[in-house]
Design a protein around this motif. Sequence first.
Motif, PDB file in Angstrom:
ATOM      1  N   GLU A   1       0.705  -1.081  -0.128  1.00 26.47           N
ATOM      2  CA  GLU A   1       0.129   0.001   0.110  1.00 26.47           C
ATOM      3  C   GLU A   1       0.774   1.297   0.020  1.00 26.47           C
ATOM      4  O   GLU A   1       0.587   2.196  -0.538  1.00 26.47           O
ATOM      5  N   GLY A   2       1.773   1.171   0.796  1.00 29.95           N
ATOM      6  CA  GLY A   2       2.873   2.394   0.943  1.00 29.95           C
ATOM      7  C   GLY A   2       4.069   2.685  -0.045  1.00 29.95           C
ATOM      8  O   GLY A   2       3.673   3.530  -0.737  1.00 29.95           O
ATOM      9  N   ILE A   3       4.810   1.983  -0.243  1.00 35.47           N
ATOM     10  CA  ILE A   3       6.050   2.022  -0.869  1.00 35.47           C
ATOM     11  C   ILE A   3       5.499   1.870  -2.525  1.00 35.47           C
ATOM     12  O   ILE A   3       5.757   2.516  -3.419  1.00 35.47           O
ATOM     13  N   MET A   4       5.067   0.574  -2.914  1.00 35.31           N
ATOM     14  CA  MET A   4       4.522   0.167  -4.225  1.00 35.31           C
ATOM     15  C   MET A   4       3.377   1.074  -4.556  1.00 35.31           C
ATOM     16  O   MET A   4       3.094   1.157  -5.777  1.00 35.31           O
ATOM     17  N   GLY A   5       2.545   1.331  -3.650  1.00 33.88           N
ATOM     18  CA  GLY A   5       1.318   2.060  -3.957  1.00 33.88           C
ATOM     19  C   GLY A   5       1.083   3.422  -3.985  1.00 33.88           C
ATOM     20  O   GLY A   5       0.219   3.932  -4.292  1.00 33.88           O
ATOM     21  N   SER A   6       2.300   3.962  -4.004  1.00 30.95           N
ATOM     22  CA  SER A   6       2.463   5.523  -3.974  1.00 30.95           C
ATOM     23  C   SER A   6       3.378   5.792  -4.790  1.00 30.95           C
ATOM     24  O   SER A   6       4.649   5.472  -5.131  1.00 30.95           O
ATOM     25  N   ARG A   7       3.380   7.232  -5.619  1.00 28.97           N
ATOM     26  CA  ARG A   7       4.144   7.595  -6.652  1.00 28.97           C
ATOM     27  C   ARG A   7       5.477   8.314  -5.926  1.00 28.97           C
ATOM     28  O   ARG A   7       6.514   8.278  -6.187  1.00 28.97           O
ATOM     29  N   LYS A   8       5.044   8.894  -4.747  1.00 32.33           N
ATOM     30  CA  LYS A   8       6.196   9.451  -3.886  1.00 32.33           C
ATOM     31  C   LYS A   8       6.395   9.181  -2.499  1.00 32.33           C
ATOM     32  O   LYS A   8       5.242   8.306  -2.193  1.00 32.33           O
ATOM     33  N   ILE A   9       7.192   9.144  -2.043  1.00 29.05           N
ATOM     34  CA  ILE A   9       7.607   8.918  -0.287  1.00 29.05           C
ATOM     35  C   ILE A   9       7.900  10.003   0.382  1.00 29.05           C
ATOM     36  O   ILE A   9       8.994  10.768  -0.153  1.00 29.05           O
ATOM     37  N   ILE A  10       7.024  10.542   1.291  1.00 25.81           N
ATOM     38  CA  ILE A  10       7.488  11.542   2.216  1.00 25.81           C
ATOM     39  C   ILE A  10       7.883  11.089   3.604  1.00 25.81           C
ATOM     40  O   ILE A  10       7.282  10.266   4.229  1.00 25.81           O
ATOM     41  N   VAL A  11       9.208  11.463   3.821  1.00 28.74           N
ATOM     42  CA  VAL A  11       9.693  11.002   5.220  1.00 28.74           C
ATOM     43  C   VAL A  11       9.941  12.263   6.077  1.00 28.74           C
ATOM     44  O   VAL A  11      10.396  13.260   6.091  1.00 28.74           O
ATOM     45  N   VAL A  12       9.063  12.079   7.274  1.00 30.78           N
ATOM     46  CA  VAL A  12       8.855  13.168   8.422  1.00 30.78           C
ATOM     47  C   VAL A  12      10.018  12.871   9.380  1.00 30.78           C
ATOM     48  O   VAL A  12       9.807  12.018  10.061  1.00 30.78           O
ATOM     49  N   VAL A  13      11.149  13.726   9.192  1.00 29.86           N
ATOM     50  CA  VAL A  13      12.205  13.402  10.250  1.00 29.86           C
ATOM     51  C   VAL A  13      12.088  13.957  11.502  1.00 29.86           C
ATOM     52  O   VAL A  13      11.956  15.565  11.524  1.00 29.86           O
ATOM     53  N   SER A  14      12.137  13.762  12.753  1.00 28.06           N
ATOM     54  CA  SER A  14      12.002  14.186  13.953  1.00 28.06           C
ATOM     55  C   SER A  14      12.904  13.394  14.915  1.00 28.06           C
ATOM     56  O   SER A  14      13.525  12.426  14.543  1.00 28.06           O
ATOM     57  N   GLN A  15      13.002  13.866  16.176  1.00 36.23           N
ATOM     58  CA  GLN A  15      13.592  12.920  17.094  1.00 36.23           C
ATOM     59  C   GLN A  15      13.136  11.655  17.266  1.00 36.23           C
ATOM     60  O   GLN A  15      13.568  10.767  17.544  1.00 36.23           O
ATOM     61  N   HIS A  16      11.706  11.684  17.415  1.00 35.09           N
ATOM     62  CA  HIS A  16      11.100  10.547  17.483  1.00 35.09           C
ATOM     63  C   HIS A  16      11.128   9.596  16.351  1.00 35.09           C
ATOM     64  O   HIS A  16      11.089   8.313  16.280  1.00 35.09           O
ATOM     65  N   PHE A  17      11.218  10.073  15.042  1.00 34.36           N
ATOM     66  CA  PHE A  17      11.647   9.390  13.977  1.00 34.36           C
ATOM     67  C   PHE A  17      12.846   8.679  14.157  1.00 34.36           C
ATOM     68  O   PHE A  17      12.875   7.386  13.681  1.00 34.36           O
ATOM     69  N   ILE A  18      13.860   9.303  14.636  1.00 34.08           N
ATOM     70  CA  ILE A  18      15.172   8.764  14.597  1.00 34.08           C
ATOM     71  C   ILE A  18      14.973   7.567  15.777  1.00 34.08           C
ATOM     72  O   ILE A  18      15.713   6.442  15.511  1.00 34.08           O
ATOM     73  N   ASP A  19      14.073   7.618  16.639  1.00 35.54           N
ATOM     74  CA  ASP A  19      14.167   6.780  17.574  1.00 35.54           C
ATOM     75  C   ASP A  19      13.335   5.347  17.485  1.00 35.54           C
ATOM     76  O   ASP A  19      13.336   4.314  17.999  1.00 35.54           O
ATOM     77  N   SER A  20      12.503   5.718  16.401  1.00 36.85           N
ATOM     78  CA  SER A  20      11.372   4.443  16.033  1.00 36.85           C
ATOM     79  C   SER A  20      12.322   3.258  15.026  1.00 36.85           C
ATOM     80  O   SER A  20      12.538   3.724  13.920  1.00 36.85           O
ATOM     81  N   ALA A  21      12.083   2.368  15.571  1.00 39.38           N
ATOM     82  CA  ALA A  21      12.550   0.976  14.607  1.00 39.38           C
ATOM     83  C   ALA A  21      11.581   0.854  13.338  1.00 39.38           C
ATOM     84  O   ALA A  21      12.163   0.731  12.264  1.00 39.38           O
ATOM     85  N   TRP A  22      10.467   1.088  13.468  1.00 41.10           N
ATOM     86  CA  TRP A  22       9.502   0.916  12.093  1.00 41.10           C
ATOM     87  C   TRP A  22       9.766   2.189  11.206  1.00 41.10           C
ATOM     88  O   TRP A  22       9.983   1.921  10.052  1.00 41.10           O
TER      89      TRP A  22
END
Length: 820
Positions: free
Chosen positions: A725-746
């Motif tokens: 759904e996400g990577i193959m089903g979308s034309r673009k990928i938006i990455v929201v970088v934050s401190q929480h993003f850095i700490d999240s394994a997913w």
Amino acid sequence: MNFFTVSSFIICFSIGAGESCTKITENLHYSCMGRNLSYIPPSIPSSIQTLDFSFNVLKHLKKTVFPVLSFLRVLDLSRCQIKHIENDTFYNVKNLTALILTGNPITYFGPGCLNFLRNLQRLVLVDVGLSSLQLQINNLTKLQELRVGTNNIQSMSLPPFMSSFKDFSLLDLHGNNISVIKTHHTAVFREIGRNMTLILSRNPLSYIEPGAFKDVYLRRLDIRSTFASSAAQKAGLKALYGLNVKRLMFGKFRGEFKFQFSDAHVLDGLCFIHFQEIYYYIIERPSEPVSIFRCMINATNVIVKSGVIHEMEYVFFHEIKELYLLQDQLLTLPGKQLSHLHTLEKLVIAHNIEPLRAGTSFTDMPKLQYLDLSSNRMTLTRCCTTLLSGTPQLRYLNLSQNGEIGLELGGFDGLASLEILDFHHTRVLDLGYYSSLSNLKYLRYLDVSYSSITFVNIFSFYGPNNLKILKMAGNKFKGDVASYLFSNLTLLEHLDMSYCHVVELHPSSFKNLQRLRLLNLRGNNLMTIDFLALPDLKRLTSLYVDKNSITSIPLHVLQKLPTNLSEIDLSSNPIDCSCSQTDFILWIIQNQKVLKQPENIFCKTLSPSSDFRATDFDIDSCVHKKRLTIVLSVCFVTVVVLLSFLVYRFQFYLQYCCILLRGYRSPGQQECSYDAFVIFSSYDEVWVMNELMENLENGVPPIQLCLHMRDFQAGKSITSNIIDEGIMGSRKIIVVVSQHFIDSAWCRFEFELAQSRFMLERNANIIIIILEDVEERKTKKVFGLHKHLKKNTYLKWSRDPLSNMRFWIRLRKAIISTNQ
């Protein structure tokens, strides 16, 4: 030939002579038999006591032939071609106690050639051409035996001086030419002690002067095949009246001429001879019935062999203790005729020529302890209480090698003293079904080998609790009866179960046999011997499992073998000689002293006809193979573990690659459901919903975002949703970088998958939004993020209105723009 060569020859000859005699006992006993020697080797030690010099060449005996051998006691010069013996021949061996000169063609005896042998006790002059007993042996006062058989002696008259030989006890005159015995011929015998043995067998005796043996006392008289005719035998026995002899042996040797008797009184002369034991061999064939035993009623031991006794007469023996009827022609077992013999202790009726009928029972024989009825082809329908009703002290009963014997419950009532019972090679009925031996509490030995018994009842041996030896070879067991059959035989020491068609033995079979010393399982179909690991068999010393189907013995069994085990027979088994059995093969190699016939333990798994010995198996080659196998196994396990770790570590990426390999098209080649897939931390969900979704989806034109909490399909794995759904089903990928993003394994995982798509397709756009400032060193925590920020333009969120407006314009343009 030069001097050196001659010297070498002499040295070699001397060495050869020294080695020509075999040492039997160090410094005491040597054998030079059959070495073609003409002298006594100098290597013979002076301390020698016994010298066998037979079958050599010593034609002329004189003093110089023998070195000084002061301790020599026994000298055998048989068949040495001796013709001449000088007077002082035995001076250097004067302490002899035994001199053997058998088979020498002696033509000259020096008159005093034996005078120095004052300690001689045994003189053997068999087959030396003697014609008379008048020998110059005056000085041999200690002589005990004189053997002069197979000569040409015509008179048994001994020299008068021998009356002083008080130790003289044996005169062997067999095979001479004595035809007449007169009273004066036996004069010396009357003066010699009563321990005398006289052998006159195989002499052509035709006449004995009546009374020639009166008042002669002998220990044994052998007159087998002595009389020239039937008449001579009848008259000769009568002429022996007044003779006192402990053991009288007469009759014929097997294979010699047999007389035809026409006189029923041919044995009457025995009535006038005083004897205790009588041996009558090969009775001549009578033309009318002969009373064999009438004149034997005072004997204690009677043996009649190969006699024609169709119906045994009633004989009232007075003091008989042992009676043997061997190889006779009895028709019926003489139970009635032998009953009431109160003194009889041993009775043997065996090897009868005709099949022996049972006849009547043995009654009133209170002292009978030994009864042998073997090899008579006899059939007994009911045994043995009725047949032996009057033998309460019977301890030995042998019914082996007969026809058929039927047993019944209580078949041994009244025979409680029985200790030895032998049925081998006789068909025994019902023993496997009933407890026929229940009252034999003193039975120590039982042999039912090859008796056609099938053991069905586990209580077949109930009763004989003192049994020590049990032989049951060649029989059969039904089901698992063998597992319980021996449970009460706690004193058993010897068990023979050979050739019983046994396939498997449960450990409980020997559970209570703690005193077992010998176990014979030869000739069965056993594949394992795990029962040996039982602690009950700790006293086992001998085990025979040859001729079975044993391929190997496990290591745990070998380690628990009885410590007293000193003999094992594993021969003739199909031993598995492979590297998987190195422990077993190594045990065979190391225990050859314990193994019986280790040379007959072959590797039959290589080929049924293989003659390759297990002891020749190369264990070292298996060690090298084992090492190589271990190394390869370790490498394989290491690779598997490493691959498993890598698969576990990168399972999502592998799944992504598999999805791509299954045929997914790139967003440029397929119709995508979303314009952009947003990768963000759940802690930043408020900003995504209020700012990002509100501005992009509600703007003009609207941009459709893929948000995991809203757009992922329920029931589908998270990984599949991220990829599908996400990577193959979308034309673009938006990455929201934050401190929480850095700490999240997913989040890190989703970003790495996005990068994988970028690497595979080379046209996948990743738009990075810096929601909040993050330290540069922390961006390195996400694989590829720091490098991506260095090489690509990213957007940074700001709350400033002017900056905010430019942020949304640039983001919308990045999403809407099409990759070239």
